[in-house]
Design a protein around this motif. Structure first.
Motif, short mmCIF file in Angstrom:
data_model
loop_
_atom_site.label_atom_id
_atom_site.label_comp_id
_atom_site.label_asym_id
_atom_site.label_seq_id
_atom_site.Cartn_x
_atom_site.Cartn_y
_atom_site.Cartn_z
N TRP A 1 0.84 -1.21 0.00
CA TRP A 1 0.00 0.00 0.00
C TRP A 1 0.87 1.25 0.00
O TRP A 1 0.61 2.21 -0.73
CB TRP A 1 -0.90 0.02 1.23
CG TRP A 1 -2.08 -0.91 1.16
CD1 TRP A 1 -2.29 -1.89 0.23
CD2 TRP A 1 -3.19 -0.95 2.05
NE1 TRP A 1 -3.46 -2.54 0.50
CE2 TRP A 1 -4.04 -1.98 1.61
CE3 TRP A 1 -3.54 -0.21 3.18
CZ2 TRP A 1 -5.24 -2.30 2.25
CZ3 TRP A 1 -4.74 -0.53 3.84
CH2 TRP A 1 -5.58 -1.56 3.38
N ALA B 1 2.54 1.73 -3.33
CA ALA B 1 1.57 2.17 -4.32
C ALA B 1 1.27 3.66 -4.12
O ALA B 1 1.23 4.44 -5.08
CB ALA B 1 0.29 1.35 -4.21
N GLN C 1 3.92 5.97 -5.38
CA GLN C 1 3.94 6.15 -6.83
C GLN C 1 2.78 6.98 -7.34
O GLN C 1 2.94 7.78 -8.25
CB GLN C 1 3.91 4.79 -7.52
CG GLN C 1 5.25 4.09 -7.45
CD GLN C 1 5.16 2.70 -8.03
OE1 GLN C 1 4.68 2.51 -9.14
NE2 GLN C 1 5.60 1.73 -7.28
N ASP C 2 1.60 6.75 -6.82
CA ASP C 2 0.42 7.46 -7.33
C ASP C 2 -0.63 7.49 -6.23
O ASP C 2 -1.44 6.58 -6.08
CB ASP C 2 -0.13 6.74 -8.57
CG ASP C 2 -1.22 7.56 -9.27
OD1 ASP C 2 -1.87 8.39 -8.61
OD2 ASP C 2 -1.42 7.35 -10.48
N VAL D 1 -3.28 9.37 -5.79
CA VAL D 1 -4.68 9.46 -6.19
C VAL D 1 -5.22 8.09 -6.58
O VAL D 1 -6.29 7.67 -6.14
CB VAL D 1 -4.82 10.47 -7.36
CG1 VAL D 1 -6.22 10.42 -7.94
CG2 VAL D 1 -4.48 11.87 -6.88
N MET D 2 -4.43 7.38 -7.38
CA MET D 2 -4.87 6.06 -7.84
C MET D 2 -4.94 5.08 -6.67
O MET D 2 -5.85 4.27 -6.59
CB MET D 2 -3.91 5.54 -8.92
CG MET D 2 -4.43 4.31 -9.64
SD MET D 2 -5.94 4.63 -10.58
CE MET D 2 -6.95 3.25 -10.05
N ALA D 3 -3.96 5.18 -5.77
CA ALA D 3 -3.95 4.28 -4.61
C ALA D 3 -5.23 4.48 -3.80
O ALA D 3 -5.89 3.52 -3.39
CB ALA D 3 -2.73 4.54 -3.74
N GLN D 4 -5.61 5.74 -3.62
CA GLN D 4 -6.81 6.02 -2.84
C GLN D 4 -8.06 5.53 -3.58
O GLN D 4 -8.98 5.00 -2.96
CB GLN D 4 -6.91 7.51 -2.53
CG GLN D 4 -7.88 7.79 -1.39
CD GLN D 4 -7.74 9.19 -0.81
OE1 GLN D 4 -6.88 9.95 -1.23
NE2 GLN D 4 -8.59 9.52 0.14
N ALA D 5 -8.04 5.67 -4.90
CA ALA D 5 -9.18 5.20 -5.69
C ALA D 5 -9.29 3.68 -5.65
O ALA D 5 -10.35 3.12 -5.94
CB ALA D 5 -9.07 5.69 -7.13
N MET D 6 -8.19 2.99 -5.31
CA MET D 6 -8.24 1.54 -5.13
C MET D 6 -8.73 1.16 -3.73
O MET D 6 -8.64 0.01 -3.33
CB MET D 6 -6.86 0.91 -5.38
CG MET D 6 -6.44 0.84 -6.84
SD MET D 6 -7.59 -0.06 -7.90
CE MET D 6 -7.45 -1.71 -7.22
N GLY D 7 -9.16 2.15 -2.98
CA GLY D 7 -9.72 1.87 -1.65
C GLY D 7 -8.69 1.92 -0.53
O GLY D 7 -8.99 1.60 0.61
N ILE D 8 -7.45 2.27 -0.87
CA ILE D 8 -6.41 2.34 0.16
C ILE D 8 -6.59 3.64 0.96
O ILE D 8 -6.66 4.72 0.37
CB ILE D 8 -5.01 2.30 -0.50
CG1 ILE D 8 -4.80 0.95 -1.20
CG2 ILE D 8 -3.91 2.56 0.53
CD1 ILE D 8 -3.53 0.84 -2.01
N PRO D 9 -6.70 3.54 2.29
CA PRO D 9 -6.93 4.74 3.10
C PRO D 9 -5.66 5.58 3.21
O PRO D 9 -4.93 5.50 4.20
CB PRO D 9 -7.35 4.18 4.46
CG PRO D 9 -6.76 2.82 4.51
CD PRO D 9 -6.62 2.32 3.11
#
Lengths: 290, 235
Positions: A169, A172, A175-176, A178-186
């Motif tokens: 996490w 991720a 690296q990105d 915004v994308m990490a958060q959009a994958m549900g990562i808090p």
């Protein structure tokens, strides 16, 4: 030049030991920068706070290792509280605001330490007093232990980042975000956790460093400066680069002090910093940018 | 299931969405067509919580989600496959998938099922699971982006120009996976420039122009009547 081989070997060991302690500080700093883009000017003060917390715990319990663990955990929790109360509200603002905020925190912590623990230096009693013969020297085992322990902590961090669920996490999000958060990562929670890990590592190095030199409220500034040199030379946000750069810079200083006085040897670090910024501003220990 | 009602959004001072209203029902594939810069991607980003609507409502299963942080949006069952794919380039294929897989409450057996399913649809991802995402070709990266979204077991996938810049063979593979997801009951909001693909894959289609929806019809109607498409899209 007639520098004896044994002196070079001794300085190599000294450089490696100092490099590992520095790496412990710098890897936290670079991790925090990597994930949050926050340049933490208070990082050295977390080292100092760790050293004092360790000294206090040691005075009460008489157990160095307990002091090491306690200082790490207490300062990690303090780091989490600091991140939530002062840095989280600044997310999305001008980076200058976080720089000023962390600089302000460093001043507050320095003055707090002066008020709480006074101006005189404290020396932590080393837990291992045995020495071994190194040429004409009696070399303390404690220094070797410190290097090994730092390496172990950094190694554990590496394994956690490489294989752990939260490590993935974190990578991720580095690296990105915004994308990490959009994958549900808090991601906001992750920022706090990473700040806490960085603070804990800084505290651990403060305690480990305690027996090697006196602990005063100003030791943080020295660590911050060195850690920044290392993070820039190693490549901003690059963990492996920071570790290599810590060892590189410390070895460089150790060898330089064979020729000039240790106080002047610091100059080579700055020379390395300037050369890096001039010729390879992305860092020495990163792949050539495409 | 997903309803946008008169949504307005701004980037700084520029007014991007001027009152967009779109509905996606459960299990439905809805196409969103329009020229470049009319606000299609912004519409998806607004649903995902990346852009806050200044006016109007975004609701998902009856719950207001406008302005909700995107990780909470993802937890509700909305997955996003962005236009530029945004795979984690330094993470391996497997680690990219794990960002969606390592959620609370997913058993090992469930993880294996999800991975098997993705590897069946995209065998190349199985072959390259240890390889860094950044070393994949454009088409493979697109597959990885879709596969990564599938790891979340979403109720709806927001798919932003999945065929952009891909070879025809890859395009038909993307079309296939849209059909597979559709059969599995996953709703899709598909933003595309590829009009024939959108008309074939979708149940209904919205056409956007300058930040608003200009036309809305069943895909079958548009397939039969190209005049509308020509009028708004010039193709």
């Amino acid at each position: 030049m007639g520098i004896p081989v044994e002196q070079i070997l001794i300085q190599t060991i000294n450089g490696l030991v100092n490099g590992m302690i520095l790496a412990l500080v710098a890897s936290g700093l670079t991790l925090i920068f990597g994930i949050m883009d926050v340049v933490n000017f208070a990082h050295g003060e977390l080292v100092m706070l760790g050293a004092f917390t360790g000294a206090t715990t040691l005075a009460v319990t008489g157990n160095f290792w307990l002091a090491l663990v306690a200082a790490t955990l207490i300062v990690a929790m303090f780091g989490a509280a600091l991140q939530i109360s002062t840095l989280r509200p600044l997310i999305g603002r001008d980076p200058l605001t976080t720089i000023l905020a962390t600089f302000g925190i460093s001043l507050v912590l320095q003055k707090y330490a002066l008020w709480q623990w006074g101006p005189s230096a404290r020396k932590l009693q080393e837990p291992i007093s045995a020495q071994f013969s190194l040429f004409y020297l009696k070399y303390p085992w404690y220094r070797i232990t410190t290097a090994l322990l730092s390496a172990a902590i950094i190694g554990a961090l590496y394994l956690f980042l490489k294989y752990g669920k939260y490590g993935i996490w974190i990578r991720a999000a580095i690296q990105d975000r915004v994308m990490a958060q959009a994958m549900g990562i808090p991601v906001p929670l992750l920022h706090t956790a990473v700040f806490a890990i960085g603070a804990g590592m800084a505290a651990a190095s403060g305690v480990l460093f305690g027996p090697l030199a006196g602990v005063t409220q100003t030791i943080g500034a020295d660590f911050t400066l060195r850690a920044f040199i290392v993070v820039v030379v190693g490549g901003m946000g690059n963990l492996g680069g920071s570790i290599l750069a810590s060892i590189f810079i410390s070895l460089l200083e150790a060898y330089a002090s064979l020729i000039v006085s240790p106080a002047q040897a610091v100059i080579v670090s700055f020379v390395a910093l300037i050369l890096t910024l001039l010729f390879r501003p992305t860092g020495l220990f990163v792949p050539t940018p495409k | 299931m997903l309803v946008l009602d008169n949504v307005h959004t701004y980037y700084g001072k520029s007014h991007i969405l001027h009152g967009v209203s779109i509905e996606v029902r459960a299990g439905e594939v809805v196409g969103l067509l329009g020229r470049n810069g009319v606000g299609k991607s912004t519409t998806l980003k607004t649903v995902m919580g990346l852009v806050r609507p200044s006016e109007g409502h975004v609701t998902f299963e009856g719950r207001e989600i406008g302005g909700l942080a995107s990780h909470h949006v993802a937890h509700l069952g909305i997955a996003w496959v962005p236009e530029d794919r945004r795979i984690f380039k330094l993470l391996s294929v497997m680690e990219n998938l794990r960002t969606g897989l390592d959620r609370a409450g997913v058993t090992d057996a469930k993880k294996k099922d999800l991975l098997d399913k993705v590897y069946a649809s995209f065998p190349v991802l199985g072959e390259r699971r240890g390889q860094a995402g950044g070393t994949l070709s454009g088409g493979e990266q697109q597959m990885l982006a879709i596969a990564r979204a599938m790891m979340l077991e979403p109720k709806i996938i927001l798919l932003d120009e999945p065929t952009e810049g891909l070879m025809p063979r890859m395009v038909s593979q993307i079309h296939e996976i849209i059909d597979v997801l559709h059969r599995d009951g996953v709703a899709i909001l598909l933003v595309e420039q590829n009009v024939p693909l959108t008309l074939e894959a979708s149940d209904r289609v919205y056409i956007m122009e300058k930040g608003v929806v200009r036309h809305h019809a069943p895909a079958a109607d548009l397939r039969a009547n190209h005049a509308v498409i020509h009028q708004y899209l010039g193709v």
